[in-house]
Design an enzyme around this catalytic site. Structure first.
Site, PDB file in Angstrom:
ATOM      1  N   ASP A  28       0.872  -1.170   0.000  1.00 56.76           N
ATOM      2  CA  ASP A  28       0.000   0.000   0.000  1.00 56.76           C
ATOM      3  C   ASP A  28       0.908   1.219   0.000  1.00 56.76           C
ATOM      4  O   ASP A  28       2.117   1.115   0.241  1.00 56.76           O
ATOM      5  CB  ASP A  28      -0.909  -0.002   1.232  1.00 56.76           C
ATOM      6  N   SER A  29       0.337   2.381  -0.255  1.00 57.13           N
ATOM      7  CA  SER A  29       1.121   3.599  -0.211  1.00 57.13           C
ATOM      8  C   SER A  29       1.581   3.926   1.202  1.00 57.13           C
ATOM      9  O   SER A  29       2.515   4.703   1.382  1.00 57.13           O
ATOM     10  CB  SER A  29       0.305   4.775  -0.766  1.00 57.13           C
ATOM     11  N   CYS A  32      -4.150  -1.265  -1.935  1.00 60.83           N
ATOM     12  CA  CYS A  32      -4.274   0.179  -2.131  1.00 60.83           C
ATOM     13  C   CYS A  32      -5.332   0.389  -3.194  1.00 60.83           C
ATOM     14  O   CYS A  32      -5.208  -0.142  -4.310  1.00 60.83           O
ATOM     15  CB  CYS A  32      -2.937   0.768  -2.583  1.00 60.83           C
ATOM     16  N   CYS A  52     -11.055   3.271   0.347  1.00 59.26           N
ATOM     17  CA  CYS A  52      -9.654   3.530   0.681  1.00 59.26           C
ATOM     18  C   CYS A  52      -9.355   2.737   1.938  1.00 59.26           C
ATOM     19  O   CYS A  52     -10.173   2.710   2.869  1.00 59.26           O
ATOM     20  CB  CYS A  52      -9.399   5.023   0.906  1.00 59.26           C
ATOM     21  N   THR A  53      -8.190   2.097   1.981  1.00 60.82           N
ATOM     22  CA  THR A  53      -7.891   1.232   3.118  1.00 60.82           C
ATOM     23  C   THR A  53      -7.664   2.003   4.413  1.00 60.82           C
ATOM     24  O   THR A  53      -7.651   1.414   5.495  1.00 60.82           O
ATOM     25  CB  THR A  53      -6.662   0.358   2.821  1.00 60.82           C
ATOM     26  N   HIS A  54      -7.494   3.323   4.331  1.00 61.04           N
ATOM     27  CA  HIS A  54      -7.424   4.138   5.551  1.00 61.04           C
ATOM     28  C   HIS A  54      -8.798   4.328   6.198  1.00 61.04           C
ATOM     29  O   HIS A  54      -8.903   4.552   7.403  1.00 61.04           O
ATOM     30  CB  HIS A  54      -6.874   5.536   5.241  1.00 61.04           C
ATOM     31  N   GLU A  80      -4.271   8.726   9.693  1.00 61.30           N
ATOM     32  CA  GLU A  80      -2.844   8.676  10.007  1.00 61.30           C
ATOM     33  C   GLU A  80      -2.556   9.289  11.377  1.00 61.30           C
ATOM     34  O   GLU A  80      -1.683   8.824  12.112  1.00 61.30           O
ATOM     35  CB  GLU A  80      -2.050   9.416   8.934  1.00 61.30           C
ATOM     36  N   GLY A 104      -3.142   8.733  -3.856  1.00 66.86           N
ATOM     37  CA  GLY A 104      -4.432   9.217  -4.362  1.00 66.86           C
ATOM     38  C   GLY A 104      -4.393  10.562  -5.049  1.00 66.86           C
ATOM     39  O   GLY A 104      -5.307  10.901  -5.806  1.00 66.86           O
ATOM     40  N   THR A 109      -6.178   3.085  -4.875  1.00 64.38           N
ATOM     41  CA  THR A 109      -5.732   3.867  -6.017  1.00 64.38           C
ATOM     42  C   THR A 109      -4.903   3.011  -6.962  1.00 64.38           C
ATOM     43  O   THR A 109      -5.118   3.012  -8.177  1.00 64.38           O
ATOM     44  CB  THR A 109      -4.923   5.093  -5.560  1.00 64.38           C
TER      45      THR A 109
END
Length: 283
Positions: free
Chosen positions: A21-22, A84, A200-202, A164, A54, A86
């Site tokens: 992932d990013s 991810c 989005c995985t966040h 984050e 993204g 994106t």
């Protein structure tokens, strides 16, 4: 892509599942994978030096994705999970082309399938990064599965920063969620979505704030569990399930700031990650 990226490495069932992932958001997918496949080893790469993906162009995301995949392939993996949204939206074909013979699973199609199954009225909202929404990957995937569906996409870039920083509930998170979501969910009932895809995985970390804004009537779909099920099925079909019977281990790679990865990653994974478990790599 570099010439070194076009490599083939022998694959066997004892190798780990690779995942990138990013940043640390993909650890929500890793968490679901470990719950579904506790015996599998996983090698996770967070490209934190270059996040977020993204806001980058499709060309840049594709280059980053192929490089991240290459770092995992060279260490020996039996399957790659692009954790991810994106990168899944714009780079899956490029990754598959670069590493023929390697099974590659993205998170967009599993999320789309889960959303189509969850929605009763066929009106589905998708929240994601700017790149994922602009690329239309969820729109295409949902339309392919359920052609009559109506999809409403909403980029929510601040969700990434909130996740984050750990600001996932309370007044600030709820105010941001309301700003993004109320224009969609305050529509007349016949136009209002009954399900929401966290694209989005966040974003699963923001579910408490999102739920506070939307109430209980909207089904919230997280692609992590569905992606883990796809990985399970692919490993079974290919005869590549781990055979040891032992609890699998996770190893972590990051492209920037090991301490921050461990600290923030612990929040996303839900279990402690020590800095000694994280290796700094250069792509």
């Amino acid at each position: 892509m570099n010439a070194d990226d076009f490599i083939e490495i022998p694959i066997d069932s004892a190798q780990p599942v690779g995942m990138f992932d990013s940043g640390v958001g993909g650890l929500t997918v890793l968490k679901a994978l470990r719950e579904r496949l506790p015996g599998e080893d996983v090698l996770y790469l967070g490209d934190t030096a270059r996040l977020p993906y993204g806001t980058k162009s499709p060309q840049t995301v594709t280059r980053y994705a192929v490089q991240a995949a290459g770092a995992l392939v060279r260490r020996g993996i039996k399957m790659l999970v692009v954790a991810c949204n994106t990168a899944s939206a714009v780079a899956l074909d490029a990754v598959r082309e670069a590493y023929p013979g390697l099974a590659v699973v993205g998170v967009v199609e599993p999320g789309a399938r889960a959303a189509c199954a969850a929605s009763r009225n066929g009106i589905i909202a998708v929240v994601a990064t700017e790149g994922t929404i602009a690329g239309g990957a969820y729109h295409r995937a949902i339309a392919h599965i359920r052609p009559e569906a109506h999809i409403k996409g909403q980029p929510c870039p601040l969700f990434v920063s909130l996740a984050e920083e750990g600001w996932v509930d309370g007044p600030i998170a709820e105010a941001v969620a309301a700003r993004y979501l109320e224009p969609i969910f305050s529509l007349p009932e016949k136009e209002r979505p009954d399900s929401l895809v966290l694209g989005c995985t966040h974003f699963p970390l923001l579910e408490p704030a999102i739920r506070a804004v939307l109430g209980k009537g909207v089904r919230i779909v997280d692609s992590a569990a569905t992606t883990a099920e796809v990985v399970h099925d692919r490993l079974v079909e290919s005869g590549m399930l781990a055979e040891s019977g032992c609890l699998g281990k996770a190893r972590f790679l990051t492209t920037d700031d090991v301490e921050r990865f461990a600290r923030t990653g612990t929040r996303f994974l839900g279990t402690h990650i020590g800095p000694e478990q994280v290796e700094l790599v250069d792509l």
